[in-house]
Scaffold this motif. Sequence first.
Motif, PDB file in Angstrom:
ATOM      1  N   ILE A 493     -35.098  14.019 -10.880  1.00  0.00           N
ATOM      2  CA  ILE A 493     -33.786  14.662 -10.829  1.00  0.00           C
ATOM      3  C   ILE A 493     -33.542  15.414 -12.130  1.00  0.00           C
ATOM      4  CG2 ILE A 493     -31.300  14.271 -10.663  1.00  0.00           C
ATOM      5  CD1 ILE A 493     -31.968  11.701  -9.106  1.00  0.00           C
ATOM      6  N   LEU A 494     -33.120  16.679 -12.022  1.00  0.00           N
ATOM      7  CA  LEU A 494     -32.722  17.494 -13.165  1.00  0.00           C
ATOM      8  C   LEU A 494     -31.205  17.595 -13.162  1.00  0.00           C
ATOM      9  CD1 LEU A 494     -33.542  19.517 -15.498  1.00  0.00           C
ATOM     10  CD2 LEU A 494     -33.348  21.313 -13.762  1.00  0.00           C
ATOM     11  N   ARG A 495     -30.569  17.277 -14.306  1.00  0.00           N
ATOM     12  CA  ARG A 495     -29.116  17.299 -14.358  1.00  0.00           C
ATOM     13  C   ARG A 495     -28.637  17.541 -15.780  1.00  0.00           C
ATOM     14  NH1 ARG A 495     -27.121  11.879 -15.645  1.00  0.00           N
ATOM     15  NH2 ARG A 495     -25.132  12.478 -14.724  1.00  0.00           N
ATOM     16  N   ILE A 496     -27.386  17.940 -15.899  1.00  0.00           N
ATOM     17  CA  ILE A 496     -26.720  18.050 -17.199  1.00  0.00           C
ATOM     18  C   ILE A 496     -25.993  16.731 -17.441  1.00  0.00           C
ATOM     19  CG2 ILE A 496     -24.985  19.272 -18.550  1.00  0.00           C
ATOM     20  CD1 ILE A 496     -25.537  21.744 -16.909  1.00  0.00           C
ATOM     21  N   ASN A 497     -26.381  16.047 -18.502  1.00  0.00           N
ATOM     22  CA  ASN A 497     -25.805  14.743 -18.828  1.00  0.00           C
ATOM     23  C   ASN A 497     -24.633  14.935 -19.786  1.00  0.00           C
ATOM     24  OD1 ASN A 497     -25.407  11.991 -19.182  1.00  0.00           O
ATOM     25  ND2 ASN A 497     -26.836  11.895 -20.913  1.00  0.00           N
ATOM     26  N   ARG A 498     -23.451  14.627 -19.320  1.00  0.00           N
ATOM     27  CA  ARG A 498     -22.252  14.747 -20.150  1.00  0.00           C
ATOM     28  C   ARG A 498     -21.712  13.389 -20.583  1.00  0.00           C
ATOM     29  NH1 ARG A 498     -21.539  18.636 -15.978  1.00  0.00           N
ATOM     30  NH2 ARG A 498     -21.489  20.793 -16.758  1.00  0.00           N
ATOM     31  N   GLU A 499     -22.510  12.349 -20.400  1.00  0.00           N
ATOM     32  CA  GLU A 499     -22.051  11.002 -20.738  1.00  0.00           C
ATOM     33  C   GLU A 499     -22.050  10.776 -22.243  1.00  0.00           C
ATOM     34  OE1 GLU A 499     -24.773   8.619 -18.609  1.00  0.00           O
ATOM     35  OE2 GLU A 499     -24.071   9.245 -16.623  1.00  0.00           O
ATOM     36  N   ASP A 500     -22.963  11.418 -22.977  1.00  0.00           N
ATOM     37  CA  ASP A 500     -23.029  11.251 -24.427  1.00  0.00           C
ATOM     38  C   ASP A 500     -22.060  12.211 -25.105  1.00  0.00           C
ATOM     39  OD1 ASP A 500     -25.026   9.415 -23.930  1.00  0.00           O
ATOM     40  OD2 ASP A 500     -26.628  10.928 -24.094  1.00  0.00           O
ATOM     41  N   ASP A 501     -21.983  12.116 -26.443  1.00  0.00           N
ATOM     42  CA  ASP A 501     -21.074  12.973 -27.206  1.00  0.00           C
ATOM     43  C   ASP A 501     -21.447  14.440 -27.068  1.00  0.00           C
ATOM     44  OD1 ASP A 501     -19.741  10.723 -28.016  1.00  0.00           O
ATOM     45  OD2 ASP A 501     -20.867  10.517 -29.896  1.00  0.00           O
ATOM     46  N   ALA A 502     -22.750  14.740 -27.149  1.00  0.00           N
ATOM     47  CA  ALA A 502     -23.235  16.113 -27.006  1.00  0.00           C
ATOM     48  C   ALA A 502     -23.922  16.259 -25.659  1.00  0.00           C
ATOM     49  CB  ALA A 502     -24.194  16.460 -28.138  1.00  0.00           C
ATOM     50  N   PRO A 503     -23.493  17.217 -24.843  1.00  0.00           N
ATOM     51  CA  PRO A 503     -24.154  17.398 -23.542  1.00  0.00           C
ATOM     52  C   PRO A 503     -25.630  17.734 -23.722  1.00  0.00           C
ATOM     53  CG  PRO A 503     -22.111  18.640 -23.657  1.00  0.00           C
ATOM     54  CD  PRO A 503     -22.393  18.162 -25.039  1.00  0.00           C
ATOM     55  N   SER A 504     -26.427  17.292 -22.762  1.00  0.00           N
ATOM     56  CA  SER A 504     -27.867  17.554 -22.806  1.00  0.00           C
ATOM     57  C   SER A 504     -28.393  17.727 -21.392  1.00  0.00           C
ATOM     58  CB  SER A 504     -28.601  16.421 -23.509  1.00  0.00           C
ATOM     59  OG  SER A 504     -28.388  15.194 -22.820  1.00  0.00           O
ATOM     60  N   VAL A 505     -29.548  18.386 -21.303  1.00  0.00           N
ATOM     61  CA  VAL A 505     -30.239  18.538 -20.022  1.00  0.00           C
ATOM     62  C   VAL A 505     -31.334  17.489 -19.970  1.00  0.00           C
ATOM     63  CG1 VAL A 505     -31.606  20.070 -18.577  1.00  0.00           C
ATOM     64  CG2 VAL A 505     -29.704  20.995 -19.903  1.00  0.00           C
ATOM     65  N   SER A 533     -15.428  27.676 -21.078  1.00  0.00           N
ATOM     66  CA  SER A 533     -16.737  28.185 -20.688  1.00  0.00           C
ATOM     67  C   SER A 533     -17.454  27.153 -19.830  1.00  0.00           C
ATOM     68  CB  SER A 533     -17.574  28.514 -21.928  1.00  0.00           C
ATOM     69  OG  SER A 533     -16.976  29.553 -22.674  1.00  0.00           O
ATOM     70  N   ARG A 534     -18.406  27.618 -19.037  1.00  0.00           N
ATOM     71  CA  ARG A 534     -19.149  26.729 -18.154  1.00  0.00           C
ATOM     72  C   ARG A 534     -20.640  26.949 -18.320  1.00  0.00           C
ATOM     73  NH1 ARG A 534     -16.959  27.778 -12.272  1.00  0.00           N
ATOM     74  NH2 ARG A 534     -17.320  29.923 -12.984  1.00  0.00           N
ATOM     75  N   VAL A 535     -21.400  25.854 -18.191  1.00  0.00           N
ATOM     76  CA  VAL A 535     -22.854  25.908 -18.260  1.00  0.00           C
ATOM     77  C   VAL A 535     -23.402  25.325 -16.963  1.00  0.00           C
ATOM     78  CG1 VAL A 535     -24.922  25.135 -19.457  1.00  0.00           C
ATOM     79  CG2 VAL A 535     -22.887  25.735 -20.763  1.00  0.00           C
ATOM     80  N   SER A 536     -24.352  26.031 -16.362  1.00  0.00           N
ATOM     81  CA  SER A 536     -24.986  25.551 -15.134  1.00  0.00           C
ATOM     82  C   SER A 536     -26.473  25.863 -15.169  1.00  0.00           C
ATOM     83  CB  SER A 536     -24.336  26.183 -13.898  1.00  0.00           C
ATOM     84  OG  SER A 536     -24.453  27.591 -13.947  1.00  0.00           O
ATOM     85  N   LEU A 537     -27.238  25.146 -14.355  1.00  0.00           N
ATOM     86  CA  LEU A 537     -28.683  25.350 -14.237  1.00  0.00           C
ATOM     87  C   LEU A 537     -28.970  25.867 -12.841  1.00  0.00           C
ATOM     88  CD1 LEU A 537     -29.908  22.015 -15.877  1.00  0.00           C
ATOM     89  CD2 LEU A 537     -29.233  24.139 -16.994  1.00  0.00           C
ATOM     90  N   ARG A 538     -29.699  26.985 -12.753  1.00  0.00           N
ATOM     91  CA  ARG A 538     -29.935  27.622 -11.461  1.00  0.00           C
ATOM     92  C   ARG A 538     -31.412  27.965 -11.298  1.00  0.00           C
ATOM     93  NH1 ARG A 538     -24.930  32.069 -11.570  1.00  0.00           N
ATOM     94  NH2 ARG A 538     -23.234  30.546 -11.855  1.00  0.00           N
ATOM     95  N   ASN A 539     -31.780  28.264 -10.038  1.00  0.00           N
ATOM     96  CA  ASN A 539     -33.142  28.704  -9.707  1.00  0.00           C
ATOM     97  C   ASN A 539     -34.184  27.715 -10.224  1.00  0.00           C
ATOM     98  OD1 ASN A 539     -31.465  31.449 -10.443  1.00  0.00           O
ATOM     99  ND2 ASN A 539     -32.678  31.665  -8.581  1.00  0.00           N
ATOM    100  N   VAL A 540     -34.003  26.453  -9.860  1.00  0.00           N
ATOM    101  CA  VAL A 540     -34.898  25.392 -10.332  1.00  0.00           C
ATOM    102  C   VAL A 540     -36.171  25.377  -9.489  1.00  0.00           C
ATOM    103  CG1 VAL A 540     -35.118  22.934 -10.793  1.00  0.00           C
ATOM    104  CG2 VAL A 540     -32.885  24.063 -11.040  1.00  0.00           C
ATOM    105  N   VAL A 541     -37.346  25.393 -10.146  1.00  0.00           N
ATOM    106  CA  VAL A 541     -38.641  25.280  -9.464  1.00  0.00           C
ATOM    107  C   VAL A 541     -39.471  24.231 -10.183  1.00  0.00           C
ATOM    108  CG1 VAL A 541     -38.635  27.648  -8.594  1.00  0.00           C
ATOM    109  CG2 VAL A 541     -39.642  27.172 -10.823  1.00  0.00           C
TER     110      VAL A 541
END
Length: 774
Positions: A493-505, A533-541
């Motif tokens: 699974i690829l995701r943006i983790n916002r659980e920590d202080d600094a977001p990470s992929v 602002s928003r950050v998203s991940l697209r076109n995942v291969v």
Amino acid sequence: MRKPILVASAFAVLVGGYVVSQHFRRTSAMEQAHDDAVAAQEVSSEFRRQLAELAPEHPIRQRFGKFVELRDAGHLRHQGFAMGPHLTLSGTAVFEKANVPCSGVVNVHGPLSVTIRMTPSQEWMDKNPTASLRKSGDVFVVSKPGMTSATSLEYGAAHPNFFHDRSEKRHSKKVGRSVNQAIAMLGNEVASAESSDVPETRQWYQSQRRAEAIDRFLIKAFQDSSLNVRLEAAKLLALPSPGYGKVSHADSTIELLLDEVDDQQQNPSVRAAIVSALLLNYEDKRKGLYERLHQMGPDAHVYVPVIASFLGDRSARHRSDAGAFDAPVGAVKLLGDWGPASADAVPALMDALKNHPNQWTFAAAVAEALGEIGSDAKDAIPELILASSSSHNNLRAAATDAIGKLHTGGKLPMNYDVTNETDIEHLGAKFMQGHSYRWAIDPDGKRIWSIVNKDGLSGLYEIGMEDLVYKRVASISTDGLAGIHVTSECVVILRINREDDAPSVVVDRWSKELGKKLDRVVLFRIDAIPEKSRVSLRNVVWTQDGHKVAFVQCESEPVAGRPRMSRQSNRLKAFNTQTGQSLVVGKVSEYQMKPIAFAAHQESIYFYGHCFETGNRCLAEFDLSTKLFRPIDNTALSGYVAIRVHNNLVVYQGTGSKPAPIKLLNLQSGLITDLVFDADAPRLYDPFHYLLSFIDDETVSVVMETTINIFDAMDGKRLHQIPIFQPKGRRTIRPVLYASTRDQVVLLASNGFGSSNSLEGLWVRQIDHAALDR
């Protein structure tokens, strides 16, 4: 010196062509100005004549007195929006009691006629007792509390020299010659009961007015001893009007013509010509003809070729792409009622089934008629098979029923099997409605995995293909979910983790058997994100083993002062999911391109988008080991977008109305193969309506809204067409996940439309390819 001579010659041709074009334009303008002047002069003369001949009791004469003269009559051509091109005339009519402003409009081509109207009318004056007429200077004005207006005369006119444009003039001359020739011949031969019949018949064609004389004229013509006269009268009925559209037939004329069709003593050629002429009317006007032919029974079968010819006439209005509102449904139903006697009409019916724009009612009636004709219509089975895949329910049902009637045994084209039309299995996943998800399939095709985002039900779910059980394997966070990939052992699974202080992929690996997380790899930290602002991940291969992933990191920032606008920036990313090492370095990360696949050897990434090196949109390959970027530009694929790579084959999807919605490019040979769809092809222009999967390097399958189509990837030939659901009553589907192997096809689909959040339920179906004889 040859080249300058050629250039000079070409220049001379261009200049000569321009001069000729300008000459014709000037000539045409002069002709139009002359026609307008003649029309204005003769209309003014007719207007003057009618005013001079007004009876003493006429309201105009009673108000203004006797007509004296018409002054200052001028004209001007206008290009009106509502009325279209027209002439306006102005002047002043001088009467004994007052001078009256006059305005006229000429906007109809036809016999000279003028209709005069007085404003305000005497009827209006009678209904408004407070209004009074008084003289002001040389004119009369009408006064009413709160209103004062001058009286005037208005008139509308038609003239044989008035034309809206040049094309109408050419058409009028052509038709006018034919009508005049026919009427002149008939006028010389037919002993008319009234001397005015012939001119009134000509007027009927020129102005589309119903004239009583036409009935007497046609009765005499059809009773004439000369066959040529009778044929000429029948052909006259089919001639178009010099004006717009077709001539309107009076009800009495229609009955007269139907009696001639039913008259066994009349010559068959004359009767066929009358039927052909009546078919040119609108659908509601043909009903009487259909009823009369149906009542005639077997005697009416002689008209099958006439009706077939009418169905195939591309110039007929019922073939219009504008909607075919008067498509002759009654005609094909009549052919169906006649059954095997309509065998001669099968080619025309096949053409109508394939090409007619009215697919919702007319094509369904055609399919039913082919089924009723029986064995003589067996050649229509391939077209009926394609129609059974239509997006229109009634056409699918009619075509399927017709195939069942026409197929008498043996192998059907494209391995179509009407006896195996079973509904695709419903998984009962109604709780999925309105919620986001991600889907993936096991490499062996035995299980489908999904991540569901819903309060209380969010988590990793599994669908067993053998028992069709849908169950939750693990409860996981779906926040920031970007992609899911399944290997033989794990769900990655690829995701943006916002659980920590600094977001990470991050990349999380979950065990399919144990239902727990095995490890997590942090790919990179996301820099401080500006407010709103928003950050998203697209076109995942992914690579097949899940050890590498590529995607686009998209950052959207609002534009100050423009709340509905945002500024977007994209960066290409690729990582080793085991070590977290970045695979894309340097300026490549700034390219405006999207990853579409890893190469089969997993050491290269294919991108598609705007390429800085070529200056246009193209396919490109990035070697992960050498860091070399290689554009793959092909001008023959202009207007197509690369969406997938399978080994050495690149799938291109057409944009707009393309004859071949899908093309395959062989990277080794450079050959391009077209996958041409002749059923519901326009649906392929929307990527939400189809999915594609390679069975092997030589075979590709495409699932559409109603069928699975299997093609030879080398020559583009379609090998099989497989219905994916019962055609009766089912709406078209939207494929969500599709995978095919030599042994089976797995299809996950929804009957929802629009975004992925509009699902109404999910279905799955397995098809055994081994059972299909290629």
